[in-house]
Design a protein around this motif. Structure first.
Motif, short mmCIF file in Angstrom:
data_model
loop_
_atom_site.label_atom_id
_atom_site.label_comp_id
_atom_site.label_asym_id
_atom_site.label_seq_id
_atom_site.Cartn_x
_atom_site.Cartn_y
_atom_site.Cartn_z
N GLY A 119 0.98 -1.23 0.11
CA GLY A 119 0.03 -0.07 0.07
C GLY A 119 0.79 1.29 0.00
N LEU A 120 1.78 1.26 0.85
CA LEU A 120 2.77 2.08 0.71
C LEU A 120 3.41 2.75 -0.56
CD1 LEU A 120 4.21 4.56 2.51
CD2 LEU A 120 5.90 2.96 3.29
N GLY A 121 3.74 1.50 -1.37
CA GLY A 121 4.43 1.62 -2.49
C GLY A 121 3.29 2.38 -3.47
N LYS A 122 2.14 2.04 -3.36
CA LYS A 122 1.16 2.54 -4.27
C LYS A 122 0.99 3.83 -4.04
CE LYS A 122 -2.57 2.09 -7.07
NZ LYS A 122 -3.04 3.51 -6.82
N TYR A 123 0.73 4.58 -2.94
CA TYR A 123 0.89 5.94 -2.49
C TYR A 123 1.88 6.53 -3.07
CZ TYR A 123 -2.72 4.05 0.91
OH TYR A 123 -3.83 3.64 1.67
N TRP A 130 3.02 10.76 2.87
CA TRP A 130 3.02 10.52 4.40
C TRP A 130 1.61 9.83 4.56
CZ3 TRP A 130 -1.48 12.50 6.80
CH2 TRP A 130 -2.17 13.45 6.06
N CYS A 131 1.62 9.09 5.69
CA CYS A 131 0.35 8.23 5.87
C CYS A 131 0.29 8.04 7.58
CB CYS A 131 0.48 6.97 5.26
SG CYS A 131 1.67 5.75 5.81
N VAL A 132 -0.78 7.77 7.88
CA VAL A 132 -1.03 7.16 9.41
C VAL A 132 -1.69 5.99 9.32
CG1 VAL A 132 -2.42 7.98 11.23
CG2 VAL A 132 -1.81 9.84 9.86
N ALA A 142 -1.62 4.38 16.77
CA ALA A 142 -1.36 5.12 15.63
C ALA A 142 0.21 5.16 15.16
CB ALA A 142 -2.07 6.39 15.09
N VAL A 143 0.71 5.09 14.11
CA VAL A 143 1.99 5.38 13.85
C VAL A 143 1.74 6.29 12.63
CG1 VAL A 143 4.10 4.48 12.76
CG2 VAL A 143 2.88 3.10 14.23
N ASN A 144 2.49 7.36 12.90
CA ASN A 144 2.60 8.64 11.83
C ASN A 144 3.87 8.45 11.14
OD1 ASN A 144 0.17 9.20 12.99
ND2 ASN A 144 0.98 11.34 13.22
N LEU A 145 3.67 8.56 9.65
CA LEU A 145 5.16 8.25 8.94
C LEU A 145 5.14 9.18 7.66
CD1 LEU A 145 6.36 4.51 8.40
CD2 LEU A 145 6.00 6.25 6.40
N ARG A 146 6.40 9.67 7.61
CA ARG A 146 6.48 10.42 6.09
C ARG A 146 7.67 9.97 5.71
NH1 ARG A 146 9.25 15.45 4.83
NH2 ARG A 146 9.76 15.85 6.81
N VAL A 147 7.77 9.64 4.23
CA VAL A 147 8.82 9.17 3.54
C VAL A 147 9.72 10.63 3.21
CG1 VAL A 147 9.60 7.97 1.54
CG2 VAL A 147 7.53 7.39 2.73
N LEU A 148 10.90 10.66 3.55
CA LEU A 148 11.95 11.55 3.28
C LEU A 148 12.48 11.38 1.79
CD1 LEU A 148 13.76 11.84 6.57
CD2 LEU A 148 11.87 13.21 5.83
N SER A 149 12.71 10.13 1.58
CA SER A 149 13.57 9.97 0.31
C SER A 149 13.27 8.40 -0.29
CB SER A 149 14.82 10.38 0.34
OG SER A 149 15.52 9.57 1.01
N VAL A 193 -9.12 14.16 1.66
CA VAL A 193 -9.10 12.91 2.27
C VAL A 193 -7.51 12.68 3.28
CG1 VAL A 193 -9.14 10.37 1.66
CG2 VAL A 193 -10.75 12.01 0.46
N MET A 194 -7.91 12.19 4.42
CA MET A 194 -6.75 11.75 5.12
C MET A 194 -6.37 10.67 4.66
SD MET A 194 -6.34 11.95 9.13
CE MET A 194 -6.54 10.23 9.53
N LEU A 195 -5.08 10.56 4.54
CA LEU A 195 -4.35 9.18 3.99
C LEU A 195 -4.40 8.20 5.47
CD1 LEU A 195 -3.26 7.40 1.71
CD2 LEU A 195 -1.01 8.79 2.12
#
Length: 443
Positions: A119-123, A130-132, A142-149, A193-195
């Protein structure tokens, strides 16, 4: 909320990965933790990462850009997918029967984690960063996560450098503040829409365990630009996650500890080979409970067979193993199959890494349309021993082996069986033919 895995949850996760440890195991907490750590490393195929692993030297992954044509871009959704022969066959059979090939979620924590990675790959393919991950009720954790690179380890392996933090009810407002900042910073990514990704508390704990484990891949001088709400966030790396290959399963499903104290087992009961101990003291203390089982297994018929190092007519050729645990998504490059490819040499005896100690052997006959197969192959769990038994070397004993495979103690469609064996010479193996191993035979 306690974000560590409990004893029962650790066993549940290991079981979901194919590592069967009894619920009443006496393995220590440290031993279980090490097994989980090794399993998670194997599930990320870390033995194939460049050594040393340096984030500074990895190129950027050619990301897809929404509504833009770029022939160089490669899908992360496709790149993070991992599978094996068994799963591919199951999908094929399910499709043929008209059923759904989507795995049942929220039952198997390891499969849930794999689905989340896809799912993260699709986003990321869609341009989101970023996603929750939140429990289904959206009120516990919850785990909040942001992809830097996104970096390229190789053409089939991306590495996501991420900032993350877990939240519970007591810190929920801080988590919401972070979400607001993401929306304000990247409004085009989210719209109205919140991810949100549904993830059970156990899956979240498993993800956090992976992130903690992978934090060591981030060099101390790696520069990270944190936003206002991310000062307490941690940095780590996410790698594709998939089913364990054969060599990892074989390694992690052995030596479950002394049956009495849980310490590392060093020997097995000489009478039945079905139970392991750390020493004579524990073995003596367990004898009143073990003797009934032992006596039922003792007295097996041991038959000596001649070993060959190659198949008929195949001397000098190369042989590799492909089984249900063989990866389909990674190909053979660097896989366990490639590492087990060997040149058949009939002039040299099979290696002997066990001396005269008993060890488990898998016997498997060649498939034929009619009559007895001309030979059968045998190998140990670690693939340190591999040999062949020919029909022409001893037709009577060979027929006994085939009958044993086809009988009630075979149980695998008459084509394979597992037995205890020990070397008696360079070219001979003694096999306990009429006793099933009283131990797990996961291969």
């Amino acid at each position: 909320m306690d974000w560590t895995l409990s004893h029962s949850e650790t066993l549940q996760v290991l079981k979901s990965m194919g590592i069967e440890i009894p619920t009443d195991t006496k393995l220590s907490g440290d031993a279980l933790e090490k097994r989980l750590r090794d399993a998670l490393n194997a599930a990320q195929y870390k033995d194939r990462l460049p050594s040393p692993f340096d984030l500074h030297g990895l190129p950027a992954w050619p990301l897809k850009r929404p509504n833009e044509a770029d022939t160089r871009a490669r899908s992360l959704f496709e790149a993070v997918q991992r599978g094996n022969m068994q799963e591919a066959l199951q999908v094929y059979e399910t499709k043929k029967a008209g059923g759904s090939t989507v795995p049942t979620l929220y039952v198997d924590p390891f499969m849930d984690l794999r689905q989340t990675m896809m799912g993260l790959g699709k986003y990321l393919d869609d341009g989101l960063r970023w996603c929750v991950l939140q429990d289904q009720e959206k009120e516990h954790c919850a785990v909040n996560l942001r992809v830097l690179s996104v970096l390229e380890v190789n053409e089939r392996t991306p590495a996501f450098v991420v900032l993350y933090r877990n939240f519970d009810k007591s810190t929920a407002l801080e988590g919401i503040d972070w979400i607001d900042e993401q929306v304000d910073t990247n409004p085009s990514e989210v719209g109205e829409v919140m991810l949100n990704v549904n993830a059970t508390p156990l899956e979240q704990r498993l993800l956090l365990r992976v992130l903690k484990l992978n934090a060591s891949l981030v060099p101390s001088d790696f520069k990270v630009e944190r936003r206002r709400t991310e000062q307490s966030f941690k940095v780590s790396v996410l790698l594709p996650v998939g089913p364990l290959e054969y060599d990892a399963l074989a390694r992690l499903n052995v030596n479950l500890g002394c049956a009495v104290c849980g310490k590392r087992a060093t020997s097995r009961c000489a009478g039945c080979q079905s139970i392991a101990y750390c020493g004579s003291e524990c073995q003596r203390s367990d004898w009143p409970d073990h003797k009934i089982t032992c006596r039922s297994l003792k007295g097996g018929t041991w038959r000596t067979i001649r070993l060959r190092s190659s198949m008929p007519g195949q001397d000098g050729k190369w042989l590799g193993f492909i089984n249900r645990h063989t990866s389909t998504s990674l190909g053979f490059e660097g896989s366990a199959t490639q590492r087990s490819i060997r040149k058949l040499d009939g002039s040299n005896p099979p290696p002997n890494t066990y001396d005269d100690k008993p060890f488990l052997v898998k016997f498997q006959v060649a498939l034929v349309l009619a009559g007895l197969p001309a030979h059968m192959m045998m190998y140990d769990r670690k693939r340190t021993f591999q040999a062949f038994f020919y029909l022409e070397d001893d037709a009577w004993v060979y027929a006994d082996f085939v009958r044993e495979m086809e009988g009630p103690r075979g149980g695998y469609g008459g084509i394979k069986m597992y037995r205890w064996a020990k070397r008696v010479s360079e070219w001979e193996l003694s096999v306990c033919l009429d006793r099933e191993p009283g131990t797990d035979t996961k291969w």
